[in-house]
Structure formats: structure tokens, C-alpha cells
Write a protein that holds these residues in place. Structure first.
Motif, PDB file in Angstrom:
ATOM      1  N   GLU B  68       0.833  -1.207   0.000  1.00 44.50           N
ATOM      2  CA  GLU B  68       0.000   0.000   0.000  1.00 44.50           C
ATOM      3  C   GLU B  68       0.862   1.249   0.000  1.00 44.50           C
ATOM      4  O   GLU B  68       1.995   1.225   0.483  1.00 44.50           O
ATOM      5  CB  GLU B  68      -0.985  -0.005   1.169  1.00 44.50           C
ATOM      6  CG  GLU B  68      -0.434  -0.555   2.448  1.00 44.50           C
ATOM      7  CD  GLU B  68      -1.445  -0.554   3.587  1.00 44.50           C
ATOM      8  OE1 GLU B  68      -2.639  -0.447   3.333  1.00 44.50           O
ATOM      9  OE2 GLU B  68      -0.990  -0.639   4.730  1.00 44.50           O
ATOM     10  N   ASP B  69       0.289   2.332  -0.554  1.00 47.76           N
ATOM     11  CA  ASP B  69       1.004   3.608  -0.548  1.00 47.76           C
ATOM     12  C   ASP B  69       1.344   3.960   0.882  1.00 47.76           C
ATOM     13  O   ASP B  69       0.466   3.972   1.744  1.00 47.76           O
ATOM     14  CB  ASP B  69       0.121   4.702  -1.175  1.00 47.76           C
ATOM     15  CG  ASP B  69       0.076   4.587  -2.680  1.00 47.76           C
ATOM     16  OD1 ASP B  69       1.150   4.442  -3.276  1.00 47.76           O
ATOM     17  OD2 ASP B  69      -1.034   4.625  -3.241  1.00 47.76           O
ATOM     18  N   TYR B  72       0.764   8.098   2.533  1.00 46.41           N
ATOM     19  CA  TYR B  72      -0.042   8.964   1.683  1.00 46.41           C
ATOM     20  C   TYR B  72      -1.130   8.149   1.013  1.00 46.41           C
ATOM     21  O   TYR B  72      -1.015   6.929   0.897  1.00 46.41           O
ATOM     22  CB  TYR B  72       0.823   9.617   0.599  1.00 46.41           C
ATOM     23  CG  TYR B  72       1.737  10.671   1.138  1.00 46.41           C
ATOM     24  CD1 TYR B  72       1.425  12.015   1.048  1.00 46.41           C
ATOM     25  CD2 TYR B  72       2.922  10.304   1.773  1.00 46.41           C
ATOM     26  CE1 TYR B  72       2.251  12.977   1.570  1.00 46.41           C
ATOM     27  CE2 TYR B  72       3.768  11.270   2.319  1.00 46.41           C
ATOM     28  CZ  TYR B  72       3.430  12.604   2.201  1.00 46.41           C
ATOM     29  OH  TYR B  72       4.237  13.550   2.726  1.00 46.41           O
ATOM     30  N   TYR B  73      -2.205   8.809   0.566  1.00 45.02           N
ATOM     31  CA  TYR B  73      -3.152   8.134  -0.310  1.00 45.02           C
ATOM     32  C   TYR B  73      -3.204   8.890  -1.614  1.00 45.02           C
ATOM     33  O   TYR B  73      -3.010  10.115  -1.660  1.00 45.02           O
ATOM     34  CB  TYR B  73      -4.531   7.969   0.334  1.00 45.02           C
ATOM     35  CG  TYR B  73      -5.253   9.244   0.646  1.00 45.02           C
ATOM     36  CD1 TYR B  73      -6.133   9.812  -0.284  1.00 45.02           C
ATOM     37  CD2 TYR B  73      -5.085   9.868   1.876  1.00 45.02           C
ATOM     38  CE1 TYR B  73      -6.806  10.974   0.006  1.00 45.02           C
ATOM     39  CE2 TYR B  73      -5.744  11.041   2.169  1.00 45.02           C
ATOM     40  CZ  TYR B  73      -6.609  11.594   1.226  1.00 45.02           C
ATOM     41  OH  TYR B  73      -7.268  12.754   1.516  1.00 45.02           O
ATOM     42  N   GLU B  74      -3.449   8.162  -2.690  1.00 42.75           N
ATOM     43  CA  GLU B  74      -3.308   8.749  -4.013  1.00 42.75           C
ATOM     44  C   GLU B  74      -4.656   9.203  -4.544  1.00 42.75           C
ATOM     45  O   GLU B  74      -5.661   8.506  -4.405  1.00 42.75           O
ATOM     46  CB  GLU B  74      -2.708   7.694  -4.960  1.00 42.75           C
ATOM     47  CG  GLU B  74      -2.214   8.264  -6.256  1.00 42.75           C
ATOM     48  CD  GLU B  74      -1.664   7.168  -7.173  1.00 42.75           C
ATOM     49  OE1 GLU B  74      -1.677   5.987  -6.763  1.00 42.75           O
ATOM     50  OE2 GLU B  74      -1.243   7.497  -8.293  1.00 42.75           O
ATOM     51  N   TYR B  79      -0.691  13.178  -4.056  1.00 37.98           N
ATOM     52  CA  TYR B  79      -0.643  12.295  -2.891  1.00 37.98           C
ATOM     53  C   TYR B  79      -0.997  13.117  -1.667  1.00 37.98           C
ATOM     54  O   TYR B  79      -0.452  14.194  -1.463  1.00 37.98           O
ATOM     55  CB  TYR B  79       0.760  11.718  -2.704  1.00 37.98           C
ATOM     56  CG  TYR B  79       1.081  10.582  -3.637  1.00 37.98           C
ATOM     57  CD1 TYR B  79       0.530   9.328  -3.402  1.00 37.98           C
ATOM     58  CD2 TYR B  79       1.920  10.758  -4.724  1.00 37.98           C
ATOM     59  CE1 TYR B  79       0.820   8.268  -4.244  1.00 37.98           C
ATOM     60  CE2 TYR B  79       2.210   9.707  -5.584  1.00 37.98           C
ATOM     61  CZ  TYR B  79       1.651   8.460  -5.334  1.00 37.98           C
ATOM     62  OH  TYR B  79       1.918   7.430  -6.157  1.00 37.98           O
ATOM     63  N   LEU B  82      -1.524  10.923   5.005  1.00 36.29           N
ATOM     64  CA  LEU B  82      -2.496  10.195   5.826  1.00 36.29           C
ATOM     65  C   LEU B  82      -2.590  10.836   7.202  1.00 36.29           C
ATOM     66  O   LEU B  82      -1.663  11.525   7.637  1.00 36.29           O
ATOM     67  CB  LEU B  82      -2.041   8.744   6.011  1.00 36.29           C
ATOM     68  CG  LEU B  82      -2.121   7.804   4.810  1.00 36.29           C
ATOM     69  CD1 LEU B  82      -1.551   6.453   5.211  1.00 36.29           C
ATOM     70  CD2 LEU B  82      -3.557   7.636   4.361  1.00 36.29           C
ATOM     71  N   ARG B  86      -3.663   6.582  10.948  1.00 40.91           N
ATOM     72  CA  ARG B  86      -3.478   5.657   9.828  1.00 40.91           C
ATOM     73  C   ARG B  86      -1.985   5.403   9.593  1.00 40.91           C
ATOM     74  O   ARG B  86      -1.558   4.287   9.327  1.00 40.91           O
ATOM     75  CB  ARG B  86      -4.146   6.281   8.595  1.00 40.91           C
ATOM     76  CG  ARG B  86      -4.304   5.370   7.408  1.00 40.91           C
ATOM     77  CD  ARG B  86      -5.382   4.330   7.625  1.00 40.91           C
ATOM     78  NE  ARG B  86      -5.260   3.306   6.582  1.00 40.91           N
ATOM     79  CZ  ARG B  86      -4.434   2.276   6.666  1.00 40.91           C
ATOM     80  NH1 ARG B  86      -3.695   2.107   7.735  1.00 40.91           N
ATOM     81  NH2 ARG B  86      -4.355   1.386   5.684  1.00 40.91           N
TER      82      ARG B  86
END
Lengths: 310, 255
Positions: B68-69, B72-74, B79, B82, B86
Motif C-alpha cells: 500500500e502507498d 499517503y493516499y493517491e 498524494y 495520511l 493511519r
């Protein structure tokens, strides 16, 4: 081989074993001079103090345990304990705010510290006492709505409240700096270790940072406590009947100014000495090199052989 | 197929102020692989490792840890960092061992090992204590649970630190020069624990100066210099026949 060993007992006592001879410290001429001057000065002061009738030692003795004075002492002790407790709690909050990564939070604490450490505590005390001149009626409630409870500041801000508020807010600023200093003494590696285990900020603060900051915070807090005990004398200007004000109340009536100031001073001195003892114990405990070991640490007796990693 | 225990990094860039320490670094570690990173000091190898569990924030590039990234989330445009919770959760799946051990001095060895499971995962204390005993035994320190870090030697402290990371049951273990702060005679005991761990199939990324360990244990090797990966490939192959001039010069100096 030493020849003296085989001889009679009188010879034995006159010549001690060279290995057992004490090593004497060298005393210079200055040391003797310092002693002589010190003794002379001490004797002079003692003679003057005991023979000058203006000291009125009889009056001092009479008022030393006077009920008014003892009540004042109790109030001084209460003010010290209360302001130190509240000040430390608020100081902790300020220290946490000051080291926050969120700019406005850190900035707020910074402005607070600047204001309260940058103005004399005496001025602050008088200011809080007269706060009603600024805000005669304060309404505790939600801004820009009608919901709220009106408070009459004039009745709320009694001399004792003003003293508590003023001393607490001022002390909090100093405690914040002490606590922050303790926090920054905790190594960066400790915080990284906690982070890499996935600890949240609160857990990290409670379990890692605060326990390790204590050794530098506690002795400094002890010092603040002793300082605060004497600082409370400032609130006499607000008419709070603490130790100094109690003495002043009596000599305003009897004109025995000096003896009553001596009574107050002696009580301050006694209390400071009483507080100094635990303070010195605290300092000793936290300055020892072994203080890296928590108190509950067992003596290191590593009897088991060191295991060899499989 | 599960992507647990894998690292995929593409074009990782990181700078401290004006100084760029990582220039577009790529890194791939498969599940169960042991990857050693070597290089002169200041080459960015520790920074790269610290990026892998978020002790340093990556400026640019793709970083996938455990599939998983990471951090960060994409979205189609960017990006996004988080939330702390998380991020902390992702970190619990990556163990980190530091050069200076960084054991908590206010806790015993056992409490250090229990800290993660109890304070972070909310494990039951009694269960965590048993688990700590088992982990202590596995690093050769049975019965040392009541000792504070200050009562232990450097080698023992580092082994406790490894056990502390393992207590979180991570999929990946990161080692940042784990033997550099040790007396020479204590290096072996720590390396032995690490070899044992490699044998059990743990994914490991190790920044090290121990060429013997790299040759014996690691599958792949990265040689870094001035923020770029100069040479990469099979560990034994590179150590025996380095192709790049810089690698040759470095190995000549340290071997």
C-alpha cells in the motif's frame, strides 16, 4: 624489609606504617586569614544584634506564635501549594502547546510566555485585582449568541482570587519553560523509537517523554516551590492577609515595625529551610549517575550466563 | 497474491533544505528477501531506510510498503498525507532497529518489548509478558526481562531492541547500522540474531558496514553514493566483482 616491625610496642606507636599514614591537606595563609575574618565579623554582628535594644527580641518572641501570624502563615502555605499545583498543570499544557507542530498553537503559547515573563509579577497581581475596570461584567458563553452566564467581575475578583490568578498565571509561564526544557532533554532517538512502534502522540508523551523528562523537571520545580513561598509576600499589596500582611496589620497598630518584620522573616527562613531538605534530597537523587536507573530497578545481579543467540 | 513484506520504491527524492540527499532512488524488495545497503557515510543510505517507515518524509516518488502507498493516499492529482492514526497503523507493520538501540531507559527489557503490543495494539498484559519472555529467549536473553537498559551491554541492548520490534509482529524489519555502536566483540551476537531472523524468512533491509554479513546473508545489495544507487544486484556477485569504479574504490577501502 622494615626494621621497625620487630621492636617493642612503644616503637610501634611512634612510627606508623607508611601505607597507613594520613595524607594532610595543605592549608595556605589565606585560609587562616579567611577563618579569622569570618569569626571576627560573625562575633561583631552577633554582639550588635544581641545588644541593640531596637531589635526588641522580647516583642519578636511574643508575636512569633501569635494567632494572626500563624493564620497568615497558613494562608501563605495554601497560596504556595495552590499556585504551584495549578501553575504546574497550566505550565504542562503550555509546554505541550509550545512544542506543537501546529503553528497557531505554538505561537499562542509563545505570546503567553513573552507577556507573563516579560512583565513584573507585582504589576500582574495589581492588574488582575483591577481587572473589573476593563471588564466590569463578563459573560461566560458562546460568542455572538445570547447563550451564556453573566458574571460580576467585581465580586468574583476578591483579593485572594486575584492573588491566586495572578501568581498561577505567572508561575505557569516559568513552569512551561522548565517542562519544555525537560522535554527537549529527551533524545530524538527515543521519539523515533516510539514513532516506529506506531505510538500515538498521547501515549508517547505519557509513557516515553514525561517519565524521562522528570529527572530534570523535578529539582527545578522544587526550586520554584521554594521561590514561590517567598513570592507570595507580594500579594500583601492586594490586602491578602498572608504572612507579611499579617505582620503589617499588627505593626500598623503597635508601631513595632522591625520586630514584626523579623517575625515574618524568621517564618520565611524556617519554612525555606524545611523545604530545602527534601529539595536537596531530590537534587541528589536526580543528579547521581545511577539516576538513569529508575528507583524500582533491582541491583544488577546477572547470575545467569549470557545466552548465545541461536 | 499478498503483497505483505514487499517494498516498491520508484524515483524517491528527498532533500534537506538546499541539499538533495536522494536523487530518484528505486528500490524493490521481495517478500522474504534480505537487502543490504552499503556506501560511504553521507551517501543517503540511512535516509533511504528512514523514508521506508516515515521517519523522514519523501519529497517525491512512489513508495509502496506492504503493497500500500506508505504515508499517503493517491488521488488523480496528488498524494495526500495520511492522518496520524493511519500512519501509525502502517508503521506497526514495519520494525525498525536503530544504531543507538533507543531502548526506553525508564522501562525494563520486558516492558520495552511489551510497550508496542500493550500500548499500541492494546494486547492483554499477561499475554504480552509471556510473548516478551519467548522473544527474549529467542534473542538469547532468557531471564534478562527485569533488567533496565542501563544494566545491559550494548550487544544485549541491541538484541532487546530487535525483540521489541519483533513483538509488533512486523512484515518488514529495517536495520539502521545495527552494529556500528557496538564494541567489536559484541557485533557477532547481534549479527547472529539477524541471521536467524533472515533464515526464518523475514523481509529485511539492512544498512550496514558489515561486509561479511552482507556476503553471507543478504540476497541483494545496493551500493549508494551521493544520493544515487551506483550499483545493485546479487550481493556475492557485487562484493566479488564490482563493476562500477566507485564501488571498487569503496570496497577496496573497507575490505
Amino acid at each position: 624489609m622494615l626494621q621497625t616491625t620487630g621492636h617493642g610496642s612503644e616503637r610501634k606507636t611512634s612510627v606508623t606504617d607508611p601505607a597507613l599514614k594520613p595524607r594532610l591537606r595543605r592549608r595556605g595563609a589565606f585560609e587562616y586569614l579567611a577563618w579569622a575574618l569570618c569569626v571576627l565579623l560573625g562575633a561583631g554582628v552577633l554582639y550588635s544584634v544581641s545588644t541593640n535594644p531596637n531589635f526588641q527580641w522580647g516583642v519578636v518572641a511574643k508575636y512569633f506564635t501569635e494567632q494572626t501570624i500563624l493564620n497568615g502563615l497558613m494562608l501563605t502555605i495554601f497560596l504556595t501549594v495552590a499556585t504551584m499545583l495549578l501553575g504546574t498543570l497550566l505550565g504542562l499544557v503550555l509546554a505541550i502547546m509550545r512544542s506543537s507542530r501546529i503553528k497557531p498553537v505554538a505561537l499562542t503559547a509563545g505570546v503567553y510566555l513573552t507577556l507573563f515573563r516579560g512583565t513584573p509579577v507585582l504589576v500582574q497581581l495589581i492588574f488582575w485585582f483591577n481587572i473589573a475596570a476593563l471588564y466590569p461584567n463578563l459573560t461566560l458563553g458562546i460568542p455572538f449568541t445570547d447563550i451564556g452566564v453573566p458574571v460580576d467581575i467585581n465580586t468574583l475578583m476578591s483579593p485572594i482570587t486575584a492573588a491566586l490568578v495572578g501568581l498561577t498565571l505567572n508561575e505557569a509561564a516559568y513552569m512551561a519553560e522548565i517542562i519544555r526544557g525537560g522535554f527537549s532533554a529527551v533524545g530524538k532517538g527515543q521519539i523515533e523509537a516510539a514513532d516506529s512502534l506506531g505510538m500515538g502522540s498521547w501515549t508517547k508523551l505519557r509513557k516515553v517523554i514525561i517519565p524521562q523528562a522528570m529527572p530534570s523537571i523535578i529539582p527545578a520545580t522544587g526550586n520554584q516551590f521554594i521561590g514561590m513561598f517567598k513570592e507570595t509576600s507580594l500579594v500583601s499589596v492586594l490586602g491578602v492577609a498572608e504572612l507579611l500582611q499579617s505582620a503589617q496589620l499588627i505593626y500598623a497598630r503597635t508601631y513595632e515595625t522591625i520586630p514584626l518584620l523579623i517575625v515574618a522573616s524568621l517564618w520565611y527562613l524556617v519554612m525555606t529551610l524545611v523545604l530545602s531538605y527534601p529539595q536537596s534530597l531530590l537534587e541528589k537523587r536526580y543528579s547521581r549517575s545511577t539516576s538513569r536507573l529508575p528507583r524500582k530497578a533491582k541491583k544488577a545481579v546477572l547470575t545467569e550466563p549470557e545466552g548465545i543467540a541461536r | 497474491m499478498s503483497a505483505d513484506g514487499t517494498i516498491h520504491a520508484r524515483g524517491i527524492r528527498k532533500s534537506f533544505g538546499p541539499k538533495t540527499v536522494l536523487h530518484e532512488v528505486d528500490l524493490d524488495v521481495a517478500c522474504g528477501e534480505v537487502c543490504c545497503i552499503i556506501g560511504p557515510s553521507g551517501s543517503g543510505k540511512s535516509t533511504l531506510l528512514r523514508c521506508l517507515n516515515g521517519l523522514e518524509e519523501v519529497d517525491a516518488g512512489v513508495l509502496k510498503v506492504n503493497g500500500e502507498d506508505f504515508g499517503y493516499y493517491e488521488t488523480p492529482t496528488a498524494y495526500h498525507a495520511l492522518g496520524r492514526k493511519r500512519l501509525a497503523q502502517q508503521r506497526t507493520r514495519i520494525g525498525m532497529v536503530f544504531q543507538q538501540f533507543n531502548l526506553f531507559p525508564n522501562m525494563t527489557a520486558q516492558e520495552n518489548i511489551m510497550a508496542g503490543p500493550v500500548l499500541v495494539k492494546g494486547a492483554e498484559k499477561r499475554h504480552a509478558a509471556e510473548e516478551a519472555e519467548r522473544l527474549l529467549a529467542s534473542v538469547g536473553l532468557r531471564g534478562f526481562g527485569h533488567c533496565y537498559p542501563a544494566q545491559l551491554s550494548g550487544g544485549q541492548q541491541q538484541r532487546v531492541a530487535i525483540a521489541r520490534s519483533l513483538a509488533m509482529d512486523p512484515q518488514i524489519m529495517l536495520f539502521d547500522e545495527p552494529t556500528s555502536a557496538l564494541d567489536p566483540e559484541k557485533v557477532g551476537e547481534v549479527l547472529a540474531v539477524m541471521k536467524d531472523l533472515a533464515k526464518k524468512g523475514m523481509t529485511m533491509v539492512v544498512v550496514t558496514h558489515e561486509m561479511g554479513f552482507a556476503r553471507e546473508v543478504s540476497d541483494s545489495l545496493l551500493f549508494m553514493d551521493e544520493g544515487i544507487v551506483v550499483e545493485r544486484g546479487d550481493a556475492r556477485e557485487i562484493l566479488a566483482n564490482p563493476k562500477e569504479a566507485r564501488t571498487q574504490a569503496f570496497l577496496e577501502r573497507v575490505l
